[in-house]
Design a protein around this motif. Structure first.
Motif, PDB file in Angstrom:
ATOM      1  N   PRO A 162      -6.419  -4.068 -14.907  1.00 32.16           N
ATOM      2  CA  PRO A 162      -4.993  -3.798 -15.128  1.00 32.16           C
ATOM      3  C   PRO A 162      -4.135  -5.062 -15.110  1.00 32.16           C
ATOM      4  O   PRO A 162      -3.113  -5.132 -15.789  1.00 32.16           O
ATOM      5  N   GLY A 163      -4.546  -6.077 -14.350  1.00 32.32           N
ATOM      6  CA  GLY A 163      -3.771  -7.313 -14.299  1.00 32.32           C
ATOM      7  C   GLY A 163      -3.728  -8.028 -15.636  1.00 32.32           C
ATOM      8  O   GLY A 163      -2.670  -8.507 -16.068  1.00 32.32           O
ATOM      9  N   ALA A 205      11.219  -5.863  -9.167  1.00 31.68           N
ATOM     10  CA  ALA A 205      12.187  -6.741  -8.517  1.00 31.68           C
ATOM     11  C   ALA A 205      11.959  -6.936  -7.020  1.00 31.68           C
ATOM     12  O   ALA A 205      12.455  -7.906  -6.465  1.00 31.68           O
ATOM     13  N   ARG A 206      11.232  -6.058  -6.373  1.00 24.76           N
ATOM     14  CA  ARG A 206      11.013  -6.237  -4.937  1.00 24.76           C
ATOM     15  C   ARG A 206      10.178  -7.488  -4.698  1.00 24.76           C
ATOM     16  O   ARG A 206       9.231  -7.760  -5.434  1.00 24.76           O
ATOM     17  N   ARG A 207      10.550  -8.219  -3.674  1.00 24.36           N
ATOM     18  CA  ARG A 207       9.906  -9.514  -3.412  1.00 24.36           C
ATOM     19  C   ARG A 207       8.376  -9.409  -3.378  1.00 24.36           C
ATOM     20  O   ARG A 207       7.682 -10.176  -4.049  1.00 24.36           O
ATOM     21  N   GLU A 208       7.855  -8.466  -2.608  1.00 26.64           N
ATOM     22  CA  GLU A 208       6.398  -8.352  -2.481  1.00 26.64           C
ATOM     23  C   GLU A 208       5.753  -7.921  -3.794  1.00 26.64           C
ATOM     24  O   GLU A 208       4.642  -8.329  -4.112  1.00 26.64           O
ATOM     25  N   ALA A 209       6.457  -7.116  -4.579  1.00 29.11           N
ATOM     26  CA  ALA A 209       5.929  -6.685  -5.881  1.00 29.11           C
ATOM     27  C   ALA A 209       5.892  -7.858  -6.865  1.00 29.11           C
ATOM     28  O   ALA A 209       4.920  -8.023  -7.607  1.00 29.11           O
ATOM     29  N   VAL A 210       6.949  -8.678  -6.864  1.00 24.82           N
ATOM     30  CA  VAL A 210       6.983  -9.853  -7.740  1.00 24.82           C
ATOM     31  C   VAL A 210       5.885 -10.829  -7.339  1.00 24.82           C
ATOM     32  O   VAL A 210       5.163 -11.362  -8.195  1.00 24.82           O
ATOM     33  N   GLU A 211       5.725 -11.055  -6.038  1.00 21.17           N
ATOM     34  CA  GLU A 211       4.668 -11.960  -5.569  1.00 21.17           C
ATOM     35  C   GLU A 211       3.292 -11.457  -5.980  1.00 21.17           C
ATOM     36  O   GLU A 211       2.439 -12.225  -6.397  1.00 21.17           O
ATOM     37  N   ARG A 212       3.089 -10.152  -5.879  1.00 21.20           N
ATOM     38  CA  ARG A 212       1.794  -9.583  -6.279  1.00 21.20           C
ATOM     39  C   ARG A 212       1.577  -9.733  -7.782  1.00 21.20           C
ATOM     40  O   ARG A 212       0.501 -10.121  -8.235  1.00 21.20           O
ATOM     41  N   LEU A 213       2.607  -9.459  -8.568  1.00 18.37           N
ATOM     42  CA  LEU A 213       2.478  -9.563 -10.021  1.00 18.37           C
ATOM     43  C   LEU A 213       2.311 -11.012 -10.462  1.00 18.37           C
ATOM     44  O   LEU A 213       1.645 -11.285 -11.464  1.00 18.37           O
ATOM     45  N   ASP A 214       2.882 -11.953  -9.716  1.00 13.90           N
ATOM     46  CA  ASP A 214       2.699 -13.379 -10.030  1.00 13.90           C
ATOM     47  C   ASP A 214       1.223 -13.764 -10.034  1.00 13.90           C
ATOM     48  O   ASP A 214       0.826 -14.657 -10.796  1.00 13.90           O
ATOM     49  N   ARG A 215       0.410 -13.111  -9.243  1.00  6.67           N
ATOM     50  CA  ARG A 215      -1.019 -13.410  -9.199  1.00  6.67           C
ATOM     51  C   ARG A 215      -1.723 -13.075 -10.506  1.00  6.67           C
ATOM     52  O   ARG A 215      -2.744 -13.659 -10.844  1.00  6.67           O
ATOM     53  N   TYR A 216      -1.158 -12.123 -11.253  1.00  6.28           N
ATOM     54  CA  TYR A 216      -1.783 -11.672 -12.489  1.00  6.28           C
ATOM     55  C   TYR A 216      -1.073 -12.194 -13.749  1.00  6.28           C
ATOM     56  O   TYR A 216      -1.712 -12.444 -14.759  1.00  6.28           O
ATOM     57  N   LEU A 273       0.693  -0.967 -13.579  1.00  4.24           N
ATOM     58  CA  LEU A 273       1.394  -1.488 -12.399  1.00  4.24           C
ATOM     59  C   LEU A 273       1.038  -0.676 -11.158  1.00  4.24           C
ATOM     60  O   LEU A 273       0.830  -1.241 -10.076  1.00  4.24           O
ATOM     61  N   ASP A 274       0.932   0.635 -11.305  1.00  3.85           N
ATOM     62  CA  ASP A 274       0.509   1.488 -10.185  1.00  3.85           C
ATOM     63  C   ASP A 274      -0.897   1.100  -9.721  1.00  3.85           C
ATOM     64  O   ASP A 274      -1.175   1.038  -8.518  1.00  3.85           O
ATOM     65  N   LEU A 275      -1.800   0.851 -10.667  1.00  2.73           N
ATOM     66  CA  LEU A 275      -3.165   0.452 -10.307  1.00  2.73           C
ATOM     67  C   LEU A 275      -3.175  -0.862  -9.533  1.00  2.73           C
ATOM     68  O   LEU A 275      -4.039  -1.082  -8.682  1.00  2.73           O
ATOM     69  N   LEU A 276      -2.224  -1.744  -9.828  1.00  2.00           N
ATOM     70  CA  LEU A 276      -2.124  -3.024  -9.128  1.00  2.00           C
ATOM     71  C   LEU A 276      -1.384  -2.912  -7.801  1.00  2.00           C
ATOM     72  O   LEU A 276      -1.332  -3.877  -7.036  1.00  2.00           O
TER      73      LEU A 276
END
Length: 189
Positions: free
Chosen positions: A103-104, A173-184, A155-158
């Motif tokens: 998914p990433g 937009a949530r900080r932890e969500a953006v940080e997680r998405l930055d990895r992918y 995004l749900d899978l991630l």
């Protein structure tokens, strides 16, 4: 993994046309402001279909990355006449399995084609004056409700929290969500 990325790029800014008898051209359109994206799209296309050459064609403000093969329509059964947002877009079972396994990479392709990572600036008026702050967030904008739903599913899978900004735009937009998405995904380059 390359196919999941290419699928995202195709659903965002790609199309397939028939050129000659049983030969199809897959084209991805990448903004000239993002040379790294153009290179990555070319590599991803070549990895997915190593028997076909990949070329570029300069367009007004963008570069078309393209490749010819009899098999592009097999790899993208969503191909059809008209615009993607005017027809149903569903993944074949085998495509769904690939998207769920990667998914990433799928979201990376979607956001790098029809999305962005930017800074959101917020203005607060306080009794002591005006205070500004900013934070990074992702957007994915598409007119196809089906493609938006696929983005949200990935995004749900991630485990990335998202919401709709409006009817055709997903925001992370949530900080932890953006940080997680930055990895992918990370910013375009």
């Amino acid at each position: 993994m390359a196919y999941a990325h290419l699928l995202g790029l195709y659903l965002g800014d790609g199309h397939i046309v028939r050129c000659r008898k049983e030969v199809y051209q897959l084209s991805l359109f990448c903004g000239d402001d993002w040379p790294g994206l153009i290179e990555e799209a070319e590599r991803t296309m070549a990895r997915t279909m190593p028997t076909s050459s990949v070329s570029r064609r300069q367009r007004n403000g963008c570069t078309e990355v393209k490749s010819y093969s009899k098999h592009w329509v097999c790899l993208f059964p969503q191909h059809g006449p008209g615009k993607k947002h005017q027809r149903e877009i569903t993944l074949a079972d085998w495509q769904q399995e690939i998207m769920e396994a990667h998914p990433g990479m799928f979201v990376r392709g979607l956001i790098h084609s029809d999305g962005c990572r930017g800074m959101n600036r917020v203005r607060h008026v306080l009794s002591s004056g005006v205070r500004w702050y900013e934070y990074p967030r992702y957007h994915f904008k598409n007119e196809s409700r089906d493609i938006l739903a696929l983005c949200c599913e990935a995004l749900d899978l991630l485990g990335v929290a998202w919401r709709f900004n409006n009817r055709n735009e997903v925001s992370v937009a949530r900080r932890e969500a953006v940080e997680r998405l930055d990895r992918y995904v990370g910013p375009k380059y």
